[in-house]
Write a protein that holds these residues in place. Structure first.
Motif, short mmCIF file in Angstrom:
data_model
loop_
_atom_site.label_atom_id
_atom_site.label_comp_id
_atom_site.label_asym_id
_atom_site.label_seq_id
_atom_site.Cartn_x
_atom_site.Cartn_y
_atom_site.Cartn_z
N SER A 4 0.81 -1.22 0.00
CA SER A 4 0.00 0.00 0.00
C SER A 4 0.85 1.27 0.00
N HIS A 5 2.20 1.11 -0.01
CA HIS A 5 3.09 2.27 -0.10
C HIS A 5 3.87 2.19 -1.40
N GLN A 6 3.65 3.16 -2.26
CA GLN A 6 4.33 3.22 -3.55
C GLN A 6 5.11 4.54 -3.63
N ARG A 7 6.19 4.51 -4.42
CA ARG A 7 7.02 5.71 -4.58
C ARG A 7 7.35 5.88 -6.06
N VAL A 8 7.26 7.11 -6.54
CA VAL A 8 7.59 7.42 -7.93
C VAL A 8 8.59 8.56 -7.92
N GLU A 9 9.70 8.38 -8.60
CA GLU A 9 10.71 9.42 -8.73
C GLU A 9 10.50 10.16 -10.05
N VAL A 10 10.37 11.47 -9.98
CA VAL A 10 10.19 12.30 -11.17
C VAL A 10 11.51 13.00 -11.45
N GLY A 11 12.05 12.82 -12.67
CA GLY A 11 13.32 13.42 -13.01
C GLY A 11 13.14 14.76 -13.71
N GLY A 12 14.12 15.14 -14.50
CA GLY A 12 14.06 16.41 -15.21
C GLY A 12 14.86 17.48 -14.51
N ALA A 13 14.64 18.73 -14.92
CA ALA A 13 15.40 19.85 -14.38
C ALA A 13 15.09 20.12 -12.92
N ALA A 14 13.87 19.78 -12.48
CA ALA A 14 13.47 20.00 -11.09
C ALA A 14 12.90 18.70 -10.53
N PRO A 15 13.77 17.72 -10.19
CA PRO A 15 13.29 16.41 -9.76
C PRO A 15 12.56 16.46 -8.42
N PRO A 164 6.92 23.16 -11.08
CA PRO A 164 6.96 21.82 -10.49
C PRO A 164 6.93 21.87 -8.97
N PRO A 165 6.24 20.92 -8.34
CA PRO A 165 6.22 20.89 -6.87
C PRO A 165 7.57 20.43 -6.32
N ARG A 166 7.79 20.70 -5.05
CA ARG A 166 8.99 20.20 -4.38
C ARG A 166 8.80 18.73 -3.99
N ALA A 167 7.54 18.35 -3.77
CA ALA A 167 7.19 16.96 -3.47
C ALA A 167 5.69 16.80 -3.65
N VAL A 168 5.28 15.55 -3.87
CA VAL A 168 3.86 15.19 -3.85
C VAL A 168 3.70 14.11 -2.80
N ILE A 169 2.82 14.34 -1.84
CA ILE A 169 2.58 13.39 -0.75
C ILE A 169 1.10 13.04 -0.78
N ALA A 170 0.80 11.84 -1.29
CA ALA A 170 -0.59 11.43 -1.52
C ALA A 170 -1.00 10.42 -0.45
N ASP A 171 -1.83 10.86 0.47
CA ASP A 171 -2.34 10.01 1.56
C ASP A 171 -3.62 9.34 1.07
#
Length: 364
Positions: A4-15, A164-171
């Protein structure tokens, strides 16, 4: 990590990182990790704030007792995504004395994320924004990719910025308090990823529809992560929508026209996109790009998730076409649509004949 815990890394100029799991809104260390300075503004709406705002503030304060935390709340609903409410967030930042290392926490659905993100893009020419999406629609779409905007009378999202956000935290636990209609609306955007780039995902969604609609945490986390990975990969390759990123607008040209023509008081965004995808598939068939069977299957899957698939009564096709001409996805040379060659194979088609579009809209 659990299923139930997933993580996605977003790359690019502002990861940045997307974390998806139940209970994350109470994880003060995770929330505070993105607060570089002393000023934090939680932006939320009148539906979400009573449920979660104090919990987020308490979690932040427990880890960062030195921080100045403030809350800004506006009325819930698409009709609130205005320049006036954008100004309200700016005023709240000014009242807080927010410096350049301040952070906005956007707590809510797509309207909150878009409006708060736009304010973050503009305050002192750009401060950090952490997206805390509480709707399925926001978790799989608007919180990821950095598109922020407000609506004006002439159309949706016509005033905005890429930030771009600094992070996305999806509860995912927040989805338990989501009205059933809003949960179903989010599945329109989930299904979209299968339609444009991942045909096997449509099979998976068909097989797990009951569990997803029932709110199974592990299934939801998997569906959200798979959707986010697709969006992240596309936006990383095309951050400013010069090419491939336009594929994410499958169904949106029709959908935005419906929303705007209804004055944001009829179908919600996900429902309008569901109808828009059916119309885009029908237009693809009319133009000889795709088999009608693909469109029928898409329509059946949307219905499986209890989403509308027909144009609402009382909408004038000519008025909808006029809305599409102003859509930010239109080109000076004519109407441009994201269409498909069948499941998982979307493409951008420019200079689409307006007569063909009207015919699809009139075929109810």
């Amino acid at each position: 990590m659990s299923a139930s815990h997933q993580r996605v890394e977003v790359g690019g100029a502002a990861p940045y990182r997307i974390d998806i799991a139940p209970g994350l809104l109470d994880d003060g260390a995770r929330l505070a990790a993105h607060l570089r300075g002393r000023h934090a503004l939680v932006v939320s709406d009148s539906q979400v704030a009573p449920l979660y705002a104090q919990r987020v503030r308490a979690a932040l304060a427990a880890v960062r007792p030195d921080a100045r935390l403030a809350l800004h709340v506006f009325d819930a609903g698409e009709a609130s995504k205005t320049l006036a409410n954008f100004s309200g967030v700016i005023d709240a930042l000014a009242a807080l004395g927010a410096t350049r290392d301040a952070c906005i926490y956007a707590l809510g659905g797509g309207v909150v994320g878009d409006l708060a993100g736009f304010a973050a893009a503009c305050w002192m020419r750009g401060i950090d924004c952490v997206q805390l999406p509480t709707t399925l629609l926001a978790m799989v779409d608007s919180s990821v990719g950095g598109k922020t905007a407000v609506d004006i009378a002439q159309g949706k999202n016509l005033v905005g910025a890429f930030h771009p956000p600094r992070a996305v935290i999806a509860d995912t636990a927040s989805l338990r308090t989501l009205p059933p209609r809003e949960l179903r609306a989010g599945f329109a955007e989930v299904i979209k990823y299968g339609a444009i780039v991942d045909a096997p995902f449509l099979d998976w969604l068909e097989a797990h529809a009951d569990g997803l609609l029932a709110g199974d945490d592990a299934l939801l986390a998997e569906a959200i992560a798979r959707s986010c990975r697709h969006k992240a990969a596309i936006t990383e390759r095309d951050p400013f929508e010069h090419g491939e990123r336009a594929l994410l607008n499958f169904g949106h040209t029709f959908g935005h026209a419906i929303e705007t023509e209804q004055g944001y008081g009829g179908l919600n965004h996900g429902e309008a996109v569901a109808v828009g995808m059916v119309l885009a598939a029908r237009l693809s068939t009319a133009l000889g790009l795709a088999d009608a069977a693909d469109g029928a299957r898409l329509r059946g899957l949307l219905r499986r998730f209890e989403l509308p698939t027909g144009l609402p009564a009382g909408l004038d096709p000519a008025a909808l076409v006029a809305r599409m001409r102003l859509d930010k996805k239109a080109q000076g040379s004519g109407l441009r649509f994201v269409l498909w060659d069948g499941a998982g194979k979307a493409r951008v088609v420019a200079d689409v004949d307006e007569a063909a579009v009207r015919a699809v809209l009139q075929d109810r």
